[in-house]
Motif scaffolding. Structure first.
Motif, PDB file in Angstrom:
ATOM      1  N   ARG A 186     -26.535 -26.040 -20.343  1.00 23.32           N
ATOM      2  CA  ARG A 186     -27.310 -25.393 -21.416  1.00 23.32           C
ATOM      3  C   ARG A 186     -26.908 -25.998 -22.751  1.00 23.32           C
ATOM      4  NH1 ARG A 186     -30.195 -20.584 -20.330  1.00 23.32           N
ATOM      5  NH2 ARG A 186     -30.828 -20.740 -22.494  1.00 23.32           N
ATOM      6  N   ARG A 187     -27.881 -26.397 -23.519  1.00 31.70           N
ATOM      7  CA  ARG A 187     -27.620 -26.960 -24.839  1.00 31.70           C
ATOM      8  C   ARG A 187     -28.584 -26.355 -25.860  1.00 31.70           C
ATOM      9  NH1 ARG A 187     -22.959 -29.035 -23.267  1.00 31.70           N
ATOM     10  NH2 ARG A 187     -23.014 -31.119 -22.377  1.00 31.70           N
ATOM     11  N   ILE A 188     -28.142 -26.318 -27.114  1.00 29.41           N
ATOM     12  CA  ILE A 188     -29.067 -26.111 -28.238  1.00 29.41           C
ATOM     13  C   ILE A 188     -29.160 -27.467 -28.924  1.00 29.41           C
ATOM     14  CG2 ILE A 188     -29.444 -24.930 -30.428  1.00 29.41           C
ATOM     15  CD1 ILE A 188     -27.778 -22.592 -29.358  1.00 29.41           C
ATOM     16  N   LEU A 189     -30.359 -28.010 -28.955  1.00 27.69           N
ATOM     17  CA  LEU A 189     -30.522 -29.388 -29.436  1.00 27.69           C
ATOM     18  C   LEU A 189     -30.801 -29.414 -30.936  1.00 27.69           C
ATOM     19  CD1 LEU A 189     -32.574 -30.890 -26.447  1.00 27.69           C
ATOM     20  CD2 LEU A 189     -30.091 -30.911 -26.828  1.00 27.69           C
ATOM     21  N   LEU A 190     -29.763 -29.714 -31.709  1.00 29.02           N
ATOM     22  CA  LEU A 190     -29.899 -29.787 -33.167  1.00 29.02           C
ATOM     23  C   LEU A 190     -29.483 -31.168 -33.664  1.00 29.02           C
ATOM     24  CD1 LEU A 190     -28.494 -26.247 -34.130  1.00 29.02           C
ATOM     25  CD2 LEU A 190     -30.863 -26.919 -33.714  1.00 29.02           C
ATOM     26  N   GLY A 191     -29.820 -32.172 -32.869  1.00 31.83           N
ATOM     27  CA  GLY A 191     -29.599 -33.550 -33.296  1.00 31.83           C
ATOM     28  C   GLY A 191     -30.883 -34.124 -33.867  1.00 31.83           C
ATOM     29  N   PRO A 192     -30.951 -35.457 -33.957  1.00 34.55           N
ATOM     30  CA  PRO A 192     -32.138 -36.116 -34.515  1.00 34.55           C
ATOM     31  C   PRO A 192     -33.262 -36.263 -33.491  1.00 34.55           C
ATOM     32  CG  PRO A 192     -30.421 -37.723 -34.022  1.00 34.55           C
ATOM     33  CD  PRO A 192     -29.831 -36.390 -33.691  1.00 34.55           C
ATOM     34  N   GLY A 193     -33.272 -35.459 -32.461  1.00 40.26           N
ATOM     35  CA  GLY A 193     -34.257 -35.526 -31.383  1.00 40.26           C
ATOM     36  C   GLY A 193     -33.591 -36.052 -30.139  1.00 40.26           C
ATOM     37  N   PRO A 194     -33.933 -35.572 -28.948  1.00 35.52           N
ATOM     38  CA  PRO A 194     -34.987 -34.585 -28.696  1.00 35.52           C
ATOM     39  C   PRO A 194     -34.644 -33.203 -29.233  1.00 35.52           C
ATOM     40  CG  PRO A 194     -33.709 -34.986 -26.701  1.00 35.52           C
ATOM     41  CD  PRO A 194     -33.253 -35.979 -27.718  1.00 35.52           C
ATOM     42  N   SER A 195     -35.695 -32.428 -29.507  1.00 36.35           N
ATOM     43  CA  SER A 195     -35.516 -31.032 -29.888  1.00 36.35           C
ATOM     44  C   SER A 195     -35.736 -30.161 -28.646  1.00 36.35           C
ATOM     45  CB  SER A 195     -36.495 -30.663 -31.006  1.00 36.35           C
ATOM     46  OG  SER A 195     -37.811 -31.035 -30.671  1.00 36.35           O
ATOM     47  N   ASP A 196     -35.413 -28.866 -28.799  1.00 37.21           N
ATOM     48  CA  ASP A 196     -35.558 -27.965 -27.655  1.00 37.21           C
ATOM     49  C   ASP A 196     -37.011 -27.937 -27.160  1.00 37.21           C
ATOM     50  OD1 ASP A 196     -32.914 -27.169 -27.485  1.00 37.21           O
ATOM     51  OD2 ASP A 196     -33.164 -25.515 -28.898  1.00 37.21           O
ATOM     52  N   VAL A 197     -37.162 -28.023 -25.855  1.00 38.12           N
ATOM     53  CA  VAL A 197     -38.498 -28.014 -25.255  1.00 38.12           C
ATOM     54  C   VAL A 197     -38.773 -26.614 -24.709  1.00 38.12           C
ATOM     55  CG1 VAL A 197     -39.968 -29.042 -23.492  1.00 38.12           C
ATOM     56  CG2 VAL A 197     -38.286 -30.458 -24.708  1.00 38.12           C
ATOM     57  N   HIS A 198     -39.872 -26.049 -25.113  1.00 40.63           N
ATOM     58  CA  HIS A 198     -40.234 -24.677 -24.719  1.00 40.63           C
ATOM     59  C   HIS A 198     -40.513 -24.614 -23.208  1.00 40.63           C
ATOM     60  CE1 HIS A 198     -42.384 -20.832 -24.665  1.00 40.63           C
ATOM     61  NE2 HIS A 198     -41.875 -20.607 -25.873  1.00 40.63           N
ATOM     62  N   PRO A 199     -40.124 -23.494 -22.573  1.00 35.11           N
ATOM     63  CA  PRO A 199     -40.427 -23.338 -21.140  1.00 35.11           C
ATOM     64  C   PRO A 199     -41.911 -23.528 -20.797  1.00 35.11           C
ATOM     65  CG  PRO A 199     -38.917 -21.604 -21.873  1.00 35.11           C
ATOM     66  CD  PRO A 199     -39.300 -22.389 -23.096  1.00 35.11           C
ATOM     67  N   ARG A 200     -42.808 -23.199 -21.709  1.00 33.06           N
ATOM     68  CA  ARG A 200     -44.239 -23.432 -21.449  1.00 33.06           C
ATOM     69  C   ARG A 200     -44.527 -24.913 -21.252  1.00 33.06           C
ATOM     70  NH1 ARG A 200     -48.034 -20.585 -25.910  1.00 33.06           N
ATOM     71  NH2 ARG A 200     -49.430 -22.265 -25.226  1.00 33.06           N
ATOM     72  N   VAL A 201     -43.854 -25.753 -22.048  1.00 33.09           N
ATOM     73  CA  VAL A 201     -44.068 -27.206 -21.949  1.00 33.09           C
ATOM     74  C   VAL A 201     -43.431 -27.734 -20.659  1.00 33.09           C
ATOM     75  CG1 VAL A 201     -43.597 -29.430 -23.050  1.00 33.09           C
ATOM     76  CG2 VAL A 201     -44.242 -27.447 -24.442  1.00 33.09           C
ATOM     77  N   LEU A 202     -42.239 -27.250 -20.350  1.00 35.33           N
ATOM     78  CA  LEU A 202     -41.582 -27.671 -19.103  1.00 35.33           C
ATOM     79  C   LEU A 202     -42.422 -27.254 -17.893  1.00 35.33           C
ATOM     80  CD1 LEU A 202     -37.882 -26.752 -20.015  1.00 35.33           C
ATOM     81  CD2 LEU A 202     -38.869 -29.057 -19.887  1.00 35.33           C
ATOM     82  N   ALA A 203     -42.970 -26.048 -17.951  1.00 33.01           N
ATOM     83  CA  ALA A 203     -43.803 -25.579 -16.830  1.00 33.01           C
ATOM     84  C   ALA A 203     -45.061 -26.432 -16.691  1.00 33.01           C
ATOM     85  CB  ALA A 203     -44.168 -24.105 -17.028  1.00 33.01           C
ATOM     86  N   ALA A 204     -45.633 -26.832 -17.822  1.00 30.21           N
ATOM     87  CA  ALA A 204     -46.837 -27.681 -17.762  1.00 30.21           C
ATOM     88  C   ALA A 204     -46.513 -29.015 -17.092  1.00 30.21           C
ATOM     89  CB  ALA A 204     -47.387 -27.910 -19.171  1.00 30.21           C
ATOM     90  N   MET A 205     -45.348 -29.564 -17.415  1.00 29.27           N
ATOM     91  CA  MET A 205     -44.964 -30.852 -16.834  1.00 29.27           C
ATOM     92  C   MET A 205     -44.761 -30.767 -15.325  1.00 29.27           C
ATOM     93  SD  MET A 205     -42.387 -32.550 -19.561  1.00 29.27           S
ATOM     94  CE  MET A 205     -42.077 -33.878 -18.422  1.00 29.27           C
ATOM     95  N   ALA A 206     -44.463 -29.584 -14.842  1.00 29.45           N
ATOM     96  CA  ALA A 206     -44.180 -29.416 -13.408  1.00 29.45           C
ATOM     97  C   ALA A 206     -45.440 -29.108 -12.598  1.00 29.45           C
ATOM     98  CB  ALA A 206     -43.142 -28.316 -13.218  1.00 29.45           C
ATOM     99  N   ARG A 207     -46.611 -29.128 -13.245  1.00 32.40           N
ATOM    100  CA  ARG A 207     -47.851 -28.904 -12.468  1.00 32.40           C
ATOM    101  C   ARG A 207     -48.129 -30.125 -11.595  1.00 32.40           C
ATOM    102  NH1 ARG A 207     -50.262 -26.388 -17.806  1.00 32.40           N
ATOM    103  NH2 ARG A 207     -49.297 -24.340 -17.583  1.00 32.40           N
ATOM    104  N   PRO A 208     -48.879 -29.924 -10.503  1.00 34.50           N
ATOM    105  CA  PRO A 208     -49.095 -31.033  -9.562  1.00 34.50           C
ATOM    106  C   PRO A 208     -49.719 -32.261 -10.231  1.00 34.50           C
ATOM    107  CG  PRO A 208     -49.818 -28.960  -8.598  1.00 34.50           C
ATOM    108  CD  PRO A 208     -49.483 -28.671 -10.034  1.00 34.50           C
TER     109      PRO A 208
END
Lengths: 387, 387
Positions: free
Chosen positions: B13-35
């Motif tokens: 588990r990380r909180i991403l506060l560097g110059p990127g990548p930034s935190d990716v929302h679970p909605r975006v992660l779920a979209a990526m996991a679609r068939p």
């Protein structure tokens, strides 16, 4: 400017039997959906080292310089050429399909002196012809060919072609985009110097990554370049600052931001390949191919490629004159949820391409494809003579 | 060669506060996991058209040619240069950090005649200096600059710089990798001709895609080229066969296999941006920045950049001499699960970079960062004079 209001994307159910992407396993999709961490995170760094080991197994190589480029397979192709070739270098490209033709185009764009050895589409590259061409061009620096031509479904004998090239002192660039994971490939035994592939075919990962591996001779050639690589993004010397050269230890410095979640997916896809084992994967592809060919024969359909040179994972089917191939593909997709591929280049409109790659190569999928194909052909009034 | 047996990767588990990548929302992660479906599937094609509309909103442009390149932001940079520049073209690169320096390197590699306008790191590009440089180089074809320098945290005035460039008839290449979604950006109003960004910063998608947009003038320049683009993969004329030019309708032909699931993710990330609204997103970034700066002041820390030119989404913090910055970052990561960035280039070892980008820009994350930073500083005996 108003914000668009659009629904979430819900992809339809498909069975992917085209020339790639192949079906992606839920394990790989789940891996991709894990939380993103930083590309310089020590935990991510450990994962990348595992990924390199898994890729070495898939390629059957001990090459230190084995990793995944952060872009689709076509970047793999271009990366090999722009790093190994300097302006004026003589390059023999053996072309027997769309991807050989692309290699030739890239050689032109990086100022290489192109010698094009063309073979009829549907036939493998001829080693004797390559030998003659090499003798007539003794100063050839690189010989390039495609192991498995996705546009035609032809396998060329990579081992023999590489042997011929080395006998004349040339390095070998080999396209394994459609072969990796699906048919025997031994990078070290066959002495292939610069090899690229893609994530979305035999590895059954999502598209977007290009595994590559370079021999010590290829690395030496790159290190001795007199001119900088024309592409900044594809310059292996720069990319190595992040991936490490496998020799000097890993201290990652920033080149570009690696596609974190895509690499999670590739790691999982390669784990699945290692669990099954390469030999088992190759046998599964072969068995599905034989099942498909038997079924196609029952439907009265024939393959473009002679059996000795056929790729089990990419089957190019000749479409009978009376059949509309675009309608056939449309019916398969819309009524049966099955994607197959169209013909490319000179074969467009005359052939279909049925892929059995990676996770798509199952007896169930072959049966579903034959069932759908039979129905779609019958809808066009096609009755095989043998029925 | 034996198959490696390796465990599944479980990211911490990380909180991403560097110059990127930034935190990716679970909605975006779920979209990526679609068939995964095919890159030529009609349903996927519809999704790509939506993606273009969503990107036009994010960029605030009506440019027909607006899409996402299938690789990280650095490919966006190189694509703009190799398409707009022919060998011998004069190019002014305004450099005030790492990314301006990379632009200059790419201009050299594509044979442009480079005029380098250097500005001290930590300061914005000076419009008057650009005007003088342009007057001394009246045949300049392209002016390039970085809107938001990720290496320093500086915002340059893109609107004014573009105005100066156009007055002398030059086209403008603008790097918006760190600005898109986080601070005001109006591609059409500011008349930026070739603009690239990245998926993993203000858009809070996973890394690996590079949104781009090209004005009609840029497209015309590309169409009138006398020589082919040196890169095959990045040749806009070829890429358009798949993405469409937004004018002649969409009939997709194969160029490379698009990164299907990554594009699902970008579609969802852009939907989230549209739901929140650009203005609201910009305000959220600004509010988090002010919260952070107030807290840093309480800790006795100062920022590199003068307040007028500060980026809210990328805060470059000066590290006191008595503090070991590498240990500080290590402690934050290992004890608090918070990633912040190191200094780059001449600022390495002397600065920290705290990113508040996209979904990472929340009051909770700022509070957690300040808490962790305070503890890590105290562990090194740092006591702010003001305490």
């Amino acid at each position: 400017m108003p914000a668009p209001s659009l629904p979430a994307f819900a992809p339809p159910r498909r069975i992917l039997l085209g020339p790639g992407p192949s079906d992606v396993h839920p394990r790989v999709l789940a891996a991709m959906a894990r939380p993103t961490i930083g590309h310089l995170d020590p935990d991510f760094s450990d994962m990348l080292e595992q990924l390199k080991a898994l890729l070495r197994y898939a390629f059957q190589t001990d090459n230190a310089l084995t990793f995944a480029l952060s872009a689709p397979g076509m970047i793999g192709m271009e990366t090999c050429f722009v790093n190994l070739i300097e302006p004026g270098d003589k390059v023999i490209v053996c072309s027997n399909g769309v991807f050989g033709a692309r290699m030739a185009e890239i050689v032109r764009r990086c100022g290489g002196e192109l010698v094009l050895l063309e073979t009829e589409w549907g036939k493998p590259v001829d080693a004797q012809q390559l030998e003659l061409t090499l003798r007539a061009n003794a100063d050839t620096r690189v010989v390039a060919f495609v192991h498995a031509e996705t546009s035609t479904g032809v396998r060329s004998d990579a081992r023999v072609l590489a042997e011929v090239a080395h006998r004349q002192g040339a390095l070998v660039i080999c396209d394994t985009v459609t072969s990796l994971g699906s048919i025997p490939l031994y990078v070290d035994d066959w002495q292939l110097d610069a090899v690229y592939s893609a994530s979305q075919k035999g590895l059954s990962c999502t598209p977007g990554l290009s595994p590559v591996t370079f021999s010590a001779a290829a690395v030496e050639r790159i290190r001795q370049r007199k001119q900088p690589v024309q592409s900044w993004f594809m310059d292996i010397n720069l990319i190595l600052s992040y991936w490490g050269d496998g020799v000097s230890g890993v201290k990652r410095t920033y080149h570009h931001t690696a596609p974190i979640n895509a690499l999670y997916g590739l790691h999982e896809a390669l784990r699945m390949l290692a669990e099954e084992g390469l030999q088992a994967s190759w046998q599964r592809h072969q068995a599905c191919h034989e099942q498909l060919v038997a079924g196609l024969e029952r439907l009265g359909l024939h393959l473009l490629v002679a059996s000795a040179a056929r790729l089990p994972q990419l089957n190019t089917v000749l479409v009978p004159d009376s059949v509309d191939e675009a309608r056939l593909r449309h019916d398969l997709l819309s009524q049966h949820g099955i994607e197959i591929g169209a013909g490319l280049g000179v074969l467009a409109g005359k052939t279909l391409r049925i892929g059995l790659m990676g996770g798509s190569a199952t007896p169930q999928n072959v049966a579903a494809c034959l069932h759908g194909l039979g129905a779609a052909l019958a809808a066009q009034g096609w009755a095989p003579a043998s029925c």
